[in-house]
Enzyme design. Structure first.
Site, mmCIF file in Angstrom:
data_model
loop_
_atom_site.group_PDB
_atom_site.id
_atom_site.type_symbol
_atom_site.label_atom_id
_atom_site.label_comp_id
_atom_site.label_asym_id
_atom_site.label_seq_id
_atom_site.Cartn_x
_atom_site.Cartn_y
_atom_site.Cartn_z
ATOM 1 C CG ASP A 83 -1.933 -1.106 1.226
ATOM 2 O OD1 ASP A 83 -2.262 -1.602 0.126
ATOM 3 O OD2 ASP A 83 -2.404 -1.477 2.316
ATOM 4 C CB THR A 84 0.177 4.732 -1.045
ATOM 5 O OG1 THR A 84 -0.322 4.420 -2.353
ATOM 6 C CG2 THR A 84 0.929 6.056 -1.096
#
Length: 305
Positions: A137-138
């Protein structure tokens, strides 16, 4: 541009085996052989081009010349900084900072790991599109594995399906986790009414996360537990949702119930990945240190001991 091609070489160790059967035994799928035949690759035996029906003998040298891959449509090659932990002709291991996407999205169409790797491949004339094997995930930091060829991606994906690909994370969760070690096995699926969130639901996909408590401490009046996590499956937001279900969301993860009082992103870091090299079968392990923002949380843990 000087065209490069990804190639594999083998020495035949038995008499009278069809080239097709020999290559299948080396993990090269029928689909890959079709691409080699029709998309610009070649099969060579002792330097001469042959078909899959060629009969091999012991000692023959077999070369598979893979067709060049077209860059992914919509993936814009960009020049940017990459922390390269390891690289060879088959794989690329990147240490990703929090805040950078792994692949482009609506919210972050540029500046992702994939954009920068595509730019690197273009500059170095690597004949491949970007194959992300492990995605973060970012706002999760740590190690990302990429393959330099669809065949290598296939081999690594098979390892992951057979639980042969290890991924370990360090996280900081809210509250004191009571048990020192346990397993979360709860199926995950999309949350009704959301295109982003996942939730534990009985009609979801099987998911398993192993949890090991590293320490319990208090920081600025907030109770926290540091944990080591091992993934056995790779569902979207798996760790985040499993910890929310446990009642101990990641600190900083406001999407799944965590507070941002101590940290502006989810306190999750991919600290270790391990697998067998898809070509040599050599065991490989890669480590990543905690980034500065998580080290600050860990300092509180160390001072409390």
């Amino acid at each position: 541009m000087n065209e490069k091609k990804f190639t594999l070489e083998f020495i035949v160790e038995q008499d009278r085996i069809l080239l097709r059967e020999f290559l299948h035994g080396r993990g090269i799928s029928k689909r890959t052989l079709t691409a080699v035949k029709y998309d610009g690759g070649r099969l060579l035996v002792n330097g001469s081009e042959q078909t899959v029906r060629h009969m091999l003998k012991e000692g023959d040298s077999v070369t598979v010349e893979f067709p060049p891959e077209e860059p992914s449509v919509g993936l814009v090659p960009e020049t940017g900084s990459l922390v390269i932990v390891y690289e060879d002709e088959a794989i690329l291991i990147i240490d990703k900072p929090a805040g950078q996407g792994t692949i482009p999205s609506r919210d972050q169409p540029n500046g992702t790991v994939a954009n920068f790797v595509a730019g690197k491949f273009e500059a170095e004339h690597v004949p491949s599109t970007v194959h992300v094997v492990t995605r973060l995930d970012t706002d999760t930091s740590g190690l990302v594995c990429l393959a330099k060829n669809r065949h290598i991606h296939h081999l690594l994906s098979e390892q992951m399906q057979k639980i042969g690909f290890e991924r370990s994370y360090i996280a900081f969760v809210e509250g004191y986790v009571k048990k020192d070690a346990f397993i979360i096995e709860q199926p995950l699926g999309r949350k009704d009414g959301s295109i982003i969130e996942r939730t534990v639901r009985q009609d979801g996909q099987y998911a398993r996360t192993d949890v090991q408590v590293l320490g319990r401490f208090e920081l600025d009046g907030v109770q926290l537990t540091s944990v080591s996590l091992k993934l056995h499956t790779g569902r979207t937001h798996q760790i985040r949702v499993h910890l929310q279900w446990l009642g101990h969301p990641l600190t900083g993860d406001d999407l799944y119930g965590g507070s941002r009082g101590l940290l502006g992103r989810q306190a999750l870091h991919c600290a270790c990945i391990g697998f067998r090299h898809p070509l040599t079968n050599e065991p490989m392990t890669f480590m990543s240190e905690l980034p500065a923002d998580l080290k600050q949380l860990k300092t509180g843990s160390d001072q409390s001991k």
